[in-house]
Design a protein around this motif. Structure first.
Motif, PDB file in Angstrom:
ATOM      1  N   GLN A  49       0.762  -1.124   0.230  1.00  0.00           N
ATOM      2  CA  GLN A  49       0.034   0.140  -0.137  1.00  0.00           C
ATOM      3  C   GLN A  49       0.918   1.122   0.003  1.00  0.00           C
ATOM      4  N   LYS A  50       0.460   2.384  -0.575  1.00  0.00           N
ATOM      5  CA  LYS A  50       1.119   3.654  -0.513  1.00  0.00           C
ATOM      6  C   LYS A  50       1.284   4.200   0.942  1.00  0.00           C
ATOM      7  N   TYR A  51       0.476   3.692   1.779  1.00  0.00           N
ATOM      8  CA  TYR A  51       0.671   4.191   3.008  1.00  0.00           C
ATOM      9  C   TYR A  51       2.147   3.914   3.496  1.00  0.00           C
ATOM     10  N   TRP A  52       2.608   2.586   3.178  1.00  0.00           N
ATOM     11  CA  TRP A  52       4.169   2.170   3.656  1.00  0.00           C
ATOM     12  C   TRP A  52       5.114   3.377   3.122  1.00  0.00           C
ATOM     13  N   ALA A  53       4.816   4.021   1.941  1.00  0.00           N
ATOM     14  CA  ALA A  53       5.928   4.668   1.287  1.00  0.00           C
ATOM     15  C   ALA A  53       6.148   5.932   2.227  1.00  0.00           C
ATOM     16  N   LEU A  54       5.522   6.235   3.108  1.00  0.00           N
ATOM     17  CA  LEU A  54       5.474   7.321   4.218  1.00  0.00           C
ATOM     18  C   LEU A  54       6.026   6.638   5.538  1.00  0.00           C
ATOM     19  N   ALA A  55       5.163   5.655   5.808  1.00  0.00           N
ATOM     20  CA  ALA A  55       5.269   4.974   7.074  1.00  0.00           C
ATOM     21  C   ALA A  55       6.569   4.249   7.218  1.00  0.00           C
ATOM     22  N   MET A  62      12.483   6.702  13.385  1.00  0.00           N
ATOM     23  CA  MET A  62      12.027   6.893  14.809  1.00  0.00           C
ATOM     24  C   MET A  62      12.650   5.789  15.451  1.00  0.00           C
ATOM     25  N   ALA A  63      12.888   4.434  14.740  1.00  0.00           N
ATOM     26  CA  ALA A  63      13.746   3.289  15.444  1.00  0.00           C
ATOM     27  C   ALA A  63      15.066   3.598  15.770  1.00  0.00           C
ATOM     28  N   LEU A  64      15.596   4.406  14.768  1.00  0.00           N
ATOM     29  CA  LEU A  64      17.087   4.892  14.710  1.00  0.00           C
ATOM     30  C   LEU A  64      17.195   5.656  15.949  1.00  0.00           C
ATOM     31  N   LEU A  65      16.187   6.955  16.197  1.00  0.00           N
ATOM     32  CA  LEU A  65      16.261   7.629  16.853  1.00  0.00           C
ATOM     33  C   LEU A  65      16.104   7.090  18.550  1.00  0.00           C
ATOM     34  N   PHE A  66      15.103   6.287  18.513  1.00  0.00           N
ATOM     35  CA  PHE A  66      15.000   5.346  19.890  1.00  0.00           C
ATOM     36  C   PHE A  66      16.216   4.620  20.095  1.00  0.00           C
ATOM     37  N   ALA A  67      16.945   4.071  19.263  1.00  0.00           N
ATOM     38  CA  ALA A  67      18.082   3.306  19.451  1.00  0.00           C
ATOM     39  C   ALA A  67      19.160   4.222  20.063  1.00  0.00           C
ATOM     40  N   TYR A  68      19.189   5.419  19.455  1.00  0.00           N
ATOM     41  CA  TYR A  68      20.525   6.188  19.764  1.00  0.00           C
ATOM     42  C   TYR A  68      20.086   6.851  21.244  1.00  0.00           C
TER      43      TYR A  68
END
Length: 123
Positions: A49-55, A62-68
Motif C-alpha cells: 500500500q502507498k501508506y508504507w511509502a511514508l510509514a 524513529m527506530a534509529l532515534l530510539f536506538a540512539y
C-alpha cells in the motif's frame, strides 16, 4: 586481519551494491509517486500500500532515534557513580614512572593519577 587496501573483489562488491541501491531507490520512487492506476496498467499489480511509502521510512527513522537515545541512556546506567574508586583507577591502570627517564625524554605511555591530572589542569 584483513587488508584495507582496495582489491578487485571489493571494487566489484561496491559497484554491485551501488547499482542495487540506485535501482532500489528508483523502484521506491516509482512505487511512491506513480498513481496506482498507471502501475496496474503496466502490469505491476503486487505492490504494498502507498501508506508504507511514508510509514516505512518514518518508522525506520524513529527506530534509529530510539536506538540512539536508548544507547545513551544505557551508558548512563552502566557508568560508575562519581564516588566509586573505579572512576579513579582499576586493575588495568599503568602508572607512569618518570624517575628512570633522562631529562627531556618523551614520557612513556601510561595513566596519569587523578591528582596529577588536577594539578596539570587546574594548577
Amino acid at each position: 586481519m584483513s587488508n584495507p587496501s582496495p582489491t578487485p573483489e571489493r571494487a566489484i562488491y561496491g559497484f554491485v551494491l551501488y547499482l542495487a541501491s540506485i535501482i532500489g531507490f528508483g523502484l521506491y520512487l516509482i512505487w511512491a509517486y506513480v498513481p496506482e492506476s498507471w502501475l496496474t496498467y503496466a502490469g505491476l499489480t503486487y505492490w504494498p500500500q502507498k501508506y508504507w511509502a511514508l510509514a516505512g521510512p518514518t518508522y525506520f527513522t524513529m527506530a534509529l532515534l530510539f536506538a540512539y537515545i536508548f544507547y545513551i541512556g544505557y551508558n548512563f546506567t552502566i557508568t560508575q557513580p562519581l564516588d566509586s574508586m573505579n572512576t579513579i583507577t582499576d586493575e588495568h591502570a599503568r602508572p607512569i614512572n618518570g624517575d628512570c627517564q633522562p631529562a627531556g625524554a618523551i614520557p612513556q605511555i601510561g595513566d596519569l593519577s587523578i591528582s596529577e591530572v588536577n594539578q596539570r589542569l587546574y594548577s
